[in-house]
Design a protein around this motif. Structure first.
Motif, mmCIF file in Angstrom:
data_model
loop_
_atom_site.group_PDB
_atom_site.id
_atom_site.type_symbol
_atom_site.label_atom_id
_atom_site.label_comp_id
_atom_site.label_asym_id
_atom_site.label_seq_id
_atom_site.Cartn_x
_atom_site.Cartn_y
_atom_site.Cartn_z
ATOM 1 N N GLY A 229 -7.429 -79.391 -32.949
ATOM 2 C CA GLY A 229 -7.527 -78.197 -33.793
ATOM 3 C C GLY A 229 -6.236 -77.404 -33.822
ATOM 4 O O GLY A 229 -5.788 -76.945 -34.876
ATOM 5 N N ALA A 230 -5.620 -77.224 -32.644
ATOM 6 C CA ALA A 230 -4.354 -76.481 -32.580
ATOM 7 C C ALA A 230 -3.245 -77.223 -33.325
ATOM 8 O O ALA A 230 -2.450 -76.604 -34.056
ATOM 9 C CB ALA A 230 -3.963 -76.262 -31.118
ATOM 10 N N LEU A 231 -3.188 -78.536 -33.166
ATOM 11 C CA LEU A 231 -2.153 -79.316 -33.851
ATOM 12 C C LEU A 231 -2.350 -79.288 -35.364
ATOM 13 O O LEU A 231 -1.379 -79.200 -36.131
ATOM 14 C CB LEU A 231 -2.168 -80.768 -33.349
ATOM 15 N N ASN A 232 -3.594 -79.353 -35.802
ATOM 16 C CA ASN A 232 -3.864 -79.403 -37.247
ATOM 17 C C ASN A 232 -3.349 -78.178 -37.993
ATOM 18 O O ASN A 232 -2.839 -78.291 -39.117
ATOM 19 C CB ASN A 232 -5.365 -79.549 -37.491
ATOM 20 N N TRP A 233 -3.469 -77.023 -37.378
ATOM 21 C CA TRP A 233 -3.115 -75.814 -38.105
ATOM 22 C C TRP A 233 -1.622 -75.556 -38.158
ATOM 23 O O TRP A 233 -1.179 -74.623 -38.828
ATOM 24 C CB TRP A 233 -3.865 -74.601 -37.547
ATOM 25 N N THR A 234 -0.845 -76.380 -37.499
ATOM 26 C CA THR A 234 0.604 -76.231 -37.636
ATOM 27 C C THR A 234 1.055 -76.530 -39.064
ATOM 28 O O THR A 234 2.114 -76.074 -39.491
ATOM 29 C CB THR A 234 1.360 -77.169 -36.670
ATOM 30 N N VAL A 235 0.242 -77.283 -39.804
ATOM 31 C CA VAL A 235 0.609 -77.614 -41.178
ATOM 32 C C VAL A 235 0.673 -76.358 -42.049
ATOM 33 O O VAL A 235 1.326 -76.348 -43.093
ATOM 34 C CB VAL A 235 -0.393 -78.636 -41.765
ATOM 35 N N GLU A 236 0.020 -75.288 -41.609
ATOM 36 C CA GLU A 236 -0.005 -74.058 -42.392
ATOM 37 C C GLU A 236 1.164 -73.129 -42.069
ATOM 38 O O GLU A 236 1.471 -72.241 -42.865
ATOM 39 C CB GLU A 236 -1.333 -73.326 -42.158
ATOM 40 N N TRP A 237 1.799 -73.304 -40.913
ATOM 41 C CA TRP A 237 2.856 -72.347 -40.569
ATOM 42 C C TRP A 237 4.176 -72.995 -40.153
ATOM 43 O O TRP A 237 5.181 -72.302 -40.011
ATOM 44 C CB TRP A 237 2.386 -71.414 -39.448
ATOM 45 N N TYR A 238 4.192 -74.288 -39.967
ATOM 46 C CA TYR A 238 5.438 -74.955 -39.569
ATOM 47 C C TYR A 238 6.491 -74.826 -40.668
ATOM 48 O O TYR A 238 6.215 -75.037 -41.850
ATOM 49 C CB TYR A 238 5.164 -76.428 -39.283
ATOM 50 N N ASN A 239 7.719 -74.475 -40.263
ATOM 51 C CA ASN A 239 8.825 -74.336 -41.206
ATOM 52 C C ASN A 239 9.961 -75.257 -40.756
ATOM 53 O O ASN A 239 10.614 -75.002 -39.739
ATOM 54 C CB ASN A 239 9.313 -72.883 -41.248
ATOM 55 N N PRO A 240 10.233 -76.328 -41.496
ATOM 56 C CA PRO A 240 11.279 -77.279 -41.090
ATOM 57 C C PRO A 240 12.677 -76.674 -41.101
ATOM 58 O O PRO A 240 13.594 -77.245 -40.503
ATOM 59 C CB PRO A 240 11.147 -78.406 -42.118
ATOM 60 N N ASN A 241 12.845 -75.541 -41.760
ATOM 61 C CA ASN A 241 14.167 -74.906 -41.817
ATOM 62 C C ASN A 241 14.500 -74.117 -40.548
ATOM 63 O O ASN A 241 15.620 -73.605 -40.409
ATOM 64 C CB ASN A 241 14.246 -73.974 -43.029
ATOM 65 N N ARG A 242 13.557 -74.016 -39.651
ATOM 66 C CA ARG A 242 13.778 -73.221 -38.439
ATOM 67 C C ARG A 242 14.138 -74.081 -37.219
ATOM 68 O O ARG A 242 14.149 -73.579 -36.101
ATOM 69 C CB ARG A 242 12.532 -72.393 -38.124
ATOM 70 N N GLY A 243 14.394 -75.338 -37.422
ATOM 71 C CA GLY A 243 14.764 -76.192 -36.296
ATOM 72 C C GLY A 243 14.345 -77.623 -36.527
ATOM 73 O O GLY A 243 13.556 -77.924 -37.436
ATOM 74 N N ALA A 244 14.867 -78.508 -35.699
ATOM 75 C CA ALA A 244 14.558 -79.921 -35.827
ATOM 76 C C ALA A 244 13.108 -80.192 -35.444
ATOM 77 O O ALA A 244 12.536 -79.509 -34.584
ATOM 78 C CB ALA A 244 15.498 -80.739 -34.946
ATOM 79 N N PHE A 245 12.540 -81.193 -36.072
ATOM 80 C CA PHE A 245 11.156 -81.552 -35.778
ATOM 81 C C PHE A 245 11.001 -81.987 -34.317
ATOM 82 O O PHE A 245 10.007 -81.644 -33.655
ATOM 83 C CB PHE A 245 10.693 -82.682 -36.702
ATOM 84 N N SER A 246 11.962 -82.734 -33.795
ATOM 85 C CA SER A 246 11.868 -83.215 -32.411
ATOM 86 C C SER A 246 11.794 -82.051 -31.416
ATOM 87 O O SER A 246 11.042 -82.104 -30.447
ATOM 88 C CB SER A 246 13.062 -84.115 -32.092
ATOM 89 N N SER A 247 12.564 -81.006 -31.684
ATOM 90 C CA SER A 247 12.533 -79.833 -30.819
ATOM 91 C C SER A 247 11.182 -79.132 -30.906
ATOM 92 O O SER A 247 10.620 -78.694 -29.893
ATOM 93 C CB SER A 247 13.656 -78.867 -31.206
ATOM 94 N N PHE A 248 10.658 -79.020 -32.109
ATOM 95 C CA PHE A 248 9.354 -78.390 -32.313
ATOM 96 C C PHE A 248 8.260 -79.171 -31.583
ATOM 97 O O PHE A 248 7.422 -78.603 -30.885
ATOM 98 C CB PHE A 248 9.056 -78.328 -33.815
ATOM 99 N N SER A 249 8.284 -80.504 -31.715
ATOM 100 C CA SER A 249 7.282 -81.340 -31.067
ATOM 101 C C SER A 249 7.359 -81.219 -29.548
ATOM 102 O O SER A 249 6.327 -81.155 -28.857
ATOM 103 C CB SER A 249 7.475 -82.807 -31.487
ATOM 104 N N SER A 250 8.567 -81.145 -29.004
ATOM 105 C CA SER A 250 8.735 -81.010 -27.555
ATOM 106 C C SER A 250 8.171 -79.681 -27.046
ATOM 107 O O SER A 250 7.555 -79.616 -25.970
ATOM 108 C CB SER A 250 10.219 -81.115 -27.188
ATOM 109 N N GLN A 251 8.363 -78.616 -27.819
ATOM 110 C CA GLN A 251 7.824 -77.306 -27.427
ATOM 111 C C GLN A 251 6.300 -77.325 -27.391
ATOM 112 O O GLN A 251 5.680 -76.803 -26.454
ATOM 113 C CB GLN A 251 8.300 -76.227 -28.399
ATOM 114 N N ILE A 252 5.702 -77.935 -28.413
ATOM 115 C CA ILE A 252 4.241 -78.014 -28.460
ATOM 116 C C ILE A 252 3.718 -78.819 -27.280
ATOM 117 O O ILE A 252 2.739 -78.431 -26.617
ATOM 118 C CB ILE A 252 3.781 -78.645 -29.790
ATOM 119 N N THR A 253 4.371 -79.934 -26.975
ATOM 120 C CA THR A 253 3.936 -80.778 -25.856
ATOM 121 C C THR A 253 4.041 -80.030 -24.531
ATOM 122 O O THR A 253 3.145 -80.115 -23.680
ATOM 123 C CB THR A 253 4.784 -82.061 -25.807
ATOM 124 N N ALA A 254 5.112 -79.288 -24.350
ATOM 125 C CA ALA A 254 5.291 -78.520 -23.110
ATOM 126 C C ALA A 254 4.211 -77.465 -22.959
ATOM 127 O O ALA A 254 3.687 -77.234 -21.854
ATOM 128 C CB ALA A 254 6.681 -77.874 -23.099
#
Length: 268
Positions: A229-254
Motif C-alpha cells: 500500500g505504501a509503495l503503491n501511493w508513491t505513483v501519486e507524489w513521486y517526482n523524477p526531477n527531484r533526484g535519481a530513481f536509484s536514490s529514491f528506491s534506496s531511501q524507501i528500502t532503508a
C-alpha cells in the motif's frame, strides 16, 4: 394403307443406327491445353493457370492481412494507452468508449474491431498494470546471486515494484485508483492476478521470517498490505526531477527495514 379416317398413313423414315441419338447428344471432347511455347512438356499434375488464380488471390490476401498486423497492434496499444490515462484521471464510470476513441484518433465504432466492450478494455488495462510490476519484481530478484540474503531479496522486490509502478504510471495508477469502482465481475476476474502477485510477497516474507530475518511478533499479511500500500501511493507524489530513481528506491528500502527513528546511540 389408309387409316380409318381416310387419310394416308405416313411412311416410316429410314432407321437410324443404334446409339446415333446418344452420340449426337454428347459434348465434343475438351481440347487439351497447348504445349508451352518453349516446347517443354508440362509437368505431371500441374494445374492450368486459370485454376491457380483463386489460390494466388487468397495468398495475396493473407499477405495483406499479415502486413496489416503491426498497424492493428499499434492501434490496439494506442487504445489501451489512452484508456489507461482516461481511467486514471476520470474514473471508470465517467470514461466512455467515445472518449477513448477520440483520444486514440479513431472512430467510436472502430474500437469494436479490437475490443468487445469497455469492460474488456478495463480488464486488459488492469492486468497490464499488475504485469508490469510483477515482471519488474521477478527480474530484480532473479538477478541476485544464489546466496543473497533475504533482506537483499526483499530490497530487490521493493526496487522492482517501484520501477514497474513509476515507469508505467497510467496503467499502474489506474489499477490503484479505479479498482473499487469496477463492476463485480471484472473485479472478481482481476482478483486472481492480484492474488498471484500477493503470493510473490508472501513467499518472500515467509522465507525471511523462517530464516530469522524478520520480527516474529508481526503478522505477515499486515506487513504485505502495509508495504505494498505504501509503495503503491508513491505513483501519486513521486517526482523524477527531484533526484535519481536509484536514490529514491534506496531511501524507501532503508525506511522499510530501519524505520524513521534514529539509532539508540544517536539519540543520546
Amino acid at each position: 394403307m389408309t387409316s380409318r379416317r381416310g387419310g394416308a398413313r405416313a411412311q416410316p423414315g429410314p432407321k437410324r443406327p443404334a446409339g446415333a441419338g446418344v452420340a449426337a447428344s454428347r459434348r465434343p471432347p475438351a481440347k487439351r491445353p497447348p504445349p508451352p511455347a518453349n516446347g517443354a512438356a508440362p509437368r505431371h499434375g500441374a494445374e492450368p493457370a486459370a485454376t491457380r488464380k483463386p489460390a494466388q488471390k487468397a495468398l495475396a490476401g493473407r499477405r495483406s492481412a499479415s502486413a496489416a498486423g503491426p498497424a492493428i497492434e499499434a492501434t490496439r496499444d494506442q487504445i489501451l494507452t489512452h484508456a489507461a490515462r482516461l481511467f486514471r484521471h476520470h474514473g471508470y464510470a465517467a470514461t466512455t468508449l467515445r472518449q477513448i476513441a477520440d483520444a486514440a484518433g479513431i472512430k467510436a465504432g472502430s474500437i469494436y474491431y479490437h475490443f468487445g466492450s469497455k469492460d474488456e478494455i478495463l480488464g486488459v488495462v488492469l492486468d497490464a498494470g499488475i504485469d508490469a510490476v510483477t515482471n519488474a519484481v521477478r527480474e530484480r530478484i532473479a538477478a541476485l546471486p544464489a546466496n543473497a540474503s533475504h533482506r537483499d531479496r526483499i530490497a530487490a522486490a521493493i526496487d522492482g515494484h517501484l520501477y514497474g509502478l513509476l515507469h508505467h504510471g497510467d496503467f499502474t495508477s489506474a489499477n490503484i485508483r479505479i479498482y473499487g469502482q469496477i463492476p463485480p465481475a471484472a473485479k472478481a476476474q482481476h482478483r486472481v492476478v492480484r492474488r498471484a502477485y500477493a503470493q510473490v510477497w508472501d513467499d518472500l516474507l515467509q522465507a525471511a521470517l523462517d530464516a530469522g530475518e524478520l520480527r516474529h511478533d508481526t503478522n505477515l499479511a499486515v506487513i504485505r498490505l502495509f508495504l505494498i500500500g505504501a509503495l503503491n501511493w508513491t505513483v501519486e507524489w513521486y517526482n523524477p526531477n527531484r533526484g535519481a530513481f536509484s536514490s529514491f528506491s534506496s531511501q524507501i528500502t532503508a525506511i522499510v527495514f530501519d524505520g524513521i527513528a534514529a539509532p539508540q546511540k544517536a539519540r543520546r
